[in-house]
Every structure is written in C-alpha cells, then in structure tokens.
Write an enzyme that holds these catalytic residues in place. Structure first.
Site, PDB file in Angstrom:
ATOM      1  N   GLY A  88      -0.767  13.919   7.202  1.00  0.00           N
ATOM      2  CA  GLY A  88       0.410  13.267   6.655  1.00  0.00           C
ATOM      3  C   GLY A  88       0.032  12.372   5.495  1.00  0.00           C
TER       4      GLY A  88
ATOM      5  CB  THR B 191      -7.083   5.480  11.030  1.00  0.00           C
ATOM      6  OG1 THR B 191      -7.433   6.347   9.951  1.00  0.00           O
ATOM      7  CG2 THR B 191      -8.351   4.858  11.592  1.00  0.00           C
TER       8      THR B 191
ATOM      9  CD  GLU C 188      16.092  -1.021 -15.916  1.00  0.00           C
ATOM     10  OE1 GLU C 188      16.529  -0.375 -14.933  1.00  0.00           O
ATOM     11  OE2 GLU C 188      14.992  -0.784 -16.442  1.00  0.00           O
TER      12      GLU C 188
END
EC number: 3.4.24.-
Length: 587
Positions: free
Chosen positions: A192, A199, A417
C-alpha cells in the site's frame, strides 16, 4: 555495564596510570640514591689509596663500595687485564658474577613483534570490511514482550487486522491447525502507499503473538560484492529457525525482490538476483510447521518478482490503503490520547475534512496542532490549530504572513484562486470548496482546498473532466480579468497534464490507443509503446485540455461579475471558507 562502556573506562585508567608514571619518571626524585659513576683512572687512584672496600664485577661493569660506604660504578675498559691482582693486593673483597638472560627475555621481542603484526593485519581487514560494507551484522530479534505495540494501537484497519489475527492465533495455538491438517501461510505481504501503517501492523502481530521479531530493510541485503546479500539471507533464516516460532519482517522488500532478467539494470544486478534466489530458496526450505512466518511490506507490489508471490511463499497478500472517514476518526482518537483537546473539537468533522490522509498524516496533523497550541500559549488544541495544521500538510509549509507582496501580484493571486473556486463551485461533479486563501504558504502564493463529500474509489469521465476544469480555472481567470497568463499556473498545468494523460493511456477514455492500457515501466531506456502511439496520446491529451480550457473560459466570461465580487472579497479578507465562497457566488 556494556562492552563499549567497559572499554572506555579501561582506556581512561591506563591513560591515568601512564601519566602518573611519566610524572614520577621526569619530575619526582628517585626513591634510592644512585651510585656515583667513576672513571677507570679515578677508580685506580682510589684503589691505590686503599679507599675501596668491596667490588663486584658483572661483565664489563664493576660495582663497589668505598670505605666510607659510598657506592660507585665503573665501566671497565677492554685492556683491564691484571685488575684481579690489583684488587687482591689492595685487600678489596671481590666477587665475579655472570649475567644470565632468562629464556623468556630472549623470546619476548619475537613474540611482541608477531603480536603487533597480527594486530595490524586484523585491524586492516576490519577497516577494509567496514569500508566496503562486508562486516557481518547479526540481526538481533526483538524478544517476546518487548514490542509495546498491539492491535489496540492499530485503528482504522479492521479488515486487515482480521486477516492477521489468524497468523497470531497460529503462533499461539499451532496444535489445532496441525490437528486438522491446515497449512498456515508461510509469507504475508502487506502492500500500500507510504504511511498507511504496514510496519505498525507487523509489530502489532509480534506484540500480540508474543514471539521473537526479526525486523530489517530489504536494502540491507544488497551489497557491493556478489554473494554478501545471499550470505546475510542464510544467516537471517538460520537465526529464525533457532528462535522459532518467530516472525521475520522485511520492510521495503522491493529493494531486493524486483523482477529478474532485465538487461536495463546497470550495477548490482547479479548481487540482487543472487540475493533474491537465496530468499526464494530459504522460503521453500522450511516446512509448514516450523513456526517461521515471513512478513514483508512494499509500496510497489507491481515490480515484485512473480516467483516471490506464488503460493507457498508470499501466498497471502493484504492491501493496506488509506482509511475511510470512519477509520480516520478511529486513528485520530488513538493519536489524541495524551493530548489536551478542546471539548468543542469534533474529530469526526476533522476526519471528513481529511480524505486521502494516511495514518502517518493524521498523526503528524495532531502533533502539528499540539505544537501550534503551545506556540500560541493555549492549554487545549482547538479547531483553529487543526485548520492551520491541515493547511501545512496540504500546502507544504507554514503561512508566510510577513512576506512583502506587491499589490498587483496580490491581486493576480486573488484572481487566480478565485478562478479555481468559481469553477469548482459552478461545475457539476467537482469537489466542493473547503477553503481558499491568498496567504503565501510553502512555494505557493495561495491555494484552493477542495475535498469530496464522501470517500470515493471510482471516478467517471465527467468527474475527471470536472477536476481538470477546476485546475484550469485559475489560468483562465487570469487571462479573462488581467489579459495575460503568469507562471502561477505551473503546478496546475502539471497536475492537469498528468490526469489527462492517465485518462487517455490508462483508463480507456481516449481514441488514440482505444481500450488498451499503456503499462508503466521502471527501466530506463525501455519503451512500452511505439513512437507513433506516444505521439497520438500526446496529441489527444493536448486536444482534451484545449477543449476543457475553452469551456472553462466561457464559464468565467459568463460569470465575470461573480468572479470580480469573489476577487474583491478575497483580496480584503485573504482567507474564505467554503460557505463564504458559495454565499458570494449565489448573490
């Protein structure tokens, strides 16, 4: 006390003793009076005057005492014949001694020389091995009970934990599996994106099962010289068998487990293949009931060798993806333990605002919010700190409010923006606007944050085109209101080109390659399609972006007054949330 600590203490004691010896040798007076050294002629004069009481002759040196008790030494010349007669005439008590050297004194220089040579040779070998990465590194397992991580610390991955609970149950109760004849998987591959907790899951399995846990990276197997990686694999599995039942976890296994046989690889090719072959052999070498479970994690399962993934090796492959909204809320609650949250802070709302965030992103989000709360002198984390932390993660840095910006540049950023926000709000299928700001952050002069209302796995062509239109909205707004484009659209064009190219070459949404998906390749110089097909894809990508840009420009020209109102409000307030944007555009 550790061996390094003991070695350091011994070294310091020896240095102190050596310093004290030097001090005594050079500065302190001798404890005994040294005998007076006489010349041979002075000794003969004293002998004639009968002032010598006794004499001891050792080789070419005479040691004696005067009548008054004073000690002296004399070095005898080669022609000192007749000395015995003179001593006898003078009535001196005399003795003759022969110095005999012990056998070990004669042998000592040779032994010391050999010891020095052996030490230098060993030191040179150690230095050479360290320089080329050949030093043996014994992998020490994490003993049972030393792993503090359990499944209770892993949130938002109930399906993955359910798959791994069988592994834990086998390690705890292997007899019931043997009784029915079941064979537990030898290998479990977790794959993934980075930061999704692969882990962490492996450590949780070790913590739940209470067995030794060997953890190392795949890159630690690949060395400069051929054979070293295979040797380390053999050493690892030999230790694993001695500590069975146990778990062997190999992180980033794609560093050693990539597909074999590509001629494009340069350097380290033979070493990596030999290491992979040894890994395959070892996984075939232990039986189904030896109790050695191999777990591995990778971000790229597509590049792994097929032999590594066949049944009997990594025969259980578990995807570990970003969590959904419910999973993100669970992860936030886990990482919120020990942090002082404001009672009004709604973690469910935070989870809805962070689609695509991994577990590592969410942990970093709360940590950044906690640091910001301390910086602002607050005793609790509020939604204000969460908003700022989200902006840091999305835009890649803190706000640069102190940066001096020219008025015309500030207006251009506001126009850009505002164009993104207008197109995203008025285009069906586009993600709703959450926030728009012109405050510089990271390398961006501002940004528009859009997030889907719900987690989504599949996208239609119209939804992808809506995303492309939103990306092109800033560039079109600059051209409509200001008359020319700027470099501010660089990242927008890069992302738009990537999405358009994937639509044509991977998702079957174009005509140049039809329903064929162009495979990716990691090997430099390897072509996965002809030059004619590549050129056709590029032409279709360009045509798609040109068509969408014309539609976006037409939308902005039609709603020019709304865009101007949004630009004015954004320039004045610098930051608007999604509700503000929708209110202004609906007026």
């Amino acid at each position: 006390m550790s061996s390094d600590r003991t070695r350091e203490v011994t070294k310091r004691i020896l240095m102190v003793l050596f310093g004290l010896w030097l001090l005594q040798f050079f500065f302190l007076p001798p404890l005994t009076t040294r005998p007076t050294e006489l010349s041979y002629s002075a000794f003969l004069d004293a002998l004639e005057d009968r002032r010598v009481q006794e004499a001891v002759v050792r080789d070419r040196v005479l040691q004696g005492k005067m009548v008054g008790g004073e000690s002296f030494t004399v070095t005898l010349p080669p022609d000192a014949a007749g000395l015995a007669e003179r001593l006898e005439e003078a009535g001196v008590e005399q003795r003759y001694e022969v110095t005999r050297t012990p056998w070990w004194v004669t042998l000592l220089p040779t032994v010391l020389w050999l010891a020095v040579m052996v030490g230098l040779f060993a030191w040179a070998q150690k230095r050479q091995a360290g320089a080329f990465g050949l030093a043996r590194s014994t992998v020490k397992p994490l003993a049972p009970g030393e792993s503090p991580v359990t499944f209770a610390d892993v949130a938002g991955m109930d399906e993955v934990k359910g798959e791994l609970e069988e592994i834990v149950d086998y390690l705890k109760n292997p007899d019931k599996y043997r009784a029915i004849g079941a064979r537990i998987p030898k290998g479990v591959l977790l794959y993934g994106p980075p930061g999704t907790g692969k882990t962490l899951l492996a450590r949780a399995v070790a913590g739940e099962a209470g067995v030794p846990f060997f953890a190392l990276s795949g890159s630690s197997f690949v060395e400069l010289f051929v054979g070293m990686g295979a040797s380390r694999v053999r050493e690892l599995f030999a230790q694993a068998r001695k500590n069975a039942p146990c778990i062997v976890f190999i992180d980033e296994i794609d560093a050693v487990g990539r597909q074999r046989g590509s001629a494009a690889v340069v350097g380290g090719h033979d070493e990596r293949e030999q290491t992979l072959n040894q890994l395959l052999t070892e996984m075939d070498g232990f039986g189904a009931y030896e109790g050695v479970i191999v777990m591995a994690a990778t971000n790229r399962p597509d590049v792994l060798d097929k032999a590594l993934l066949r049944p009997g090796r990594f025969d259980r492959q578990i995807p570990v993806g970003p969590p959904d909204a419910a999973g993100r809320e669970e992860i936030l609650r886990v990482h919120a333990k020990g942090k002082q949250l404001d009672p009004s802070l709604d973690l469910a709302a935070v989870a809805r605002r962070t689609p695509g965030f991994t577990g590592a992103d969410l942990a970093n989000l709360l940590n950044e919010a906690a640091i910001l709360a301390v910086r602002r002198g607050r005793s609790h984390i509020t939604m204000s700190e969460i908003d700022e932390a989200i902006d840091r993660v999305v835009a890649g840095g803190p706000a640069r409010k102190g940066r001096m910006i020219r008025p015309e540049e500030k207006r251009r950023v506001a126009v850009h923006e505002a164009g993104h926000a207008l197109v995203a709000t008025l285009t069906p299928g586009a993600d709703p606007v959450q926030k728009v700001t012109i405050i510089p952050r990271g390398r961006a002069g501002g940004f528009t944050l859009t997030t889907p209302e719900e987690d989504q796995m599949l996208y239609t062509r119209s939804e992808l085109e809506a995303r492309l239109k939103m990306l092109l909205g800033g560039l079109a707004a600059e051209e409509v209101l200001l008359g020319e484009r700027s470099t501010g659209a660089q990242d927008d064009l890069r992302r738009a080109t990537q999405v358009a190219r994937e639509m044509i070459s991977r998702y079957g949404m174009g005509q140049s390659v039809g329903l064929m998906a162009v495979p990716d390749t990691d090997w430099p110089g390897v072509q996965n399609l002809s030059q004619e097909s590549a050129a056709a894809i590029e032409r279709e990508v360009q045509a798609l972006l040109d068509r969408l840009y014309r539609e976006v420009r037409s939308l902005i020209e039609t709603n020019r007054d709304r865009l101007v109102a949004l630009v004015v409000e954004l320039s004045d307030r610098e930051t608007l949330d999604g509700d503000d944007v929708r209110r202004i555009l609906s007026a």
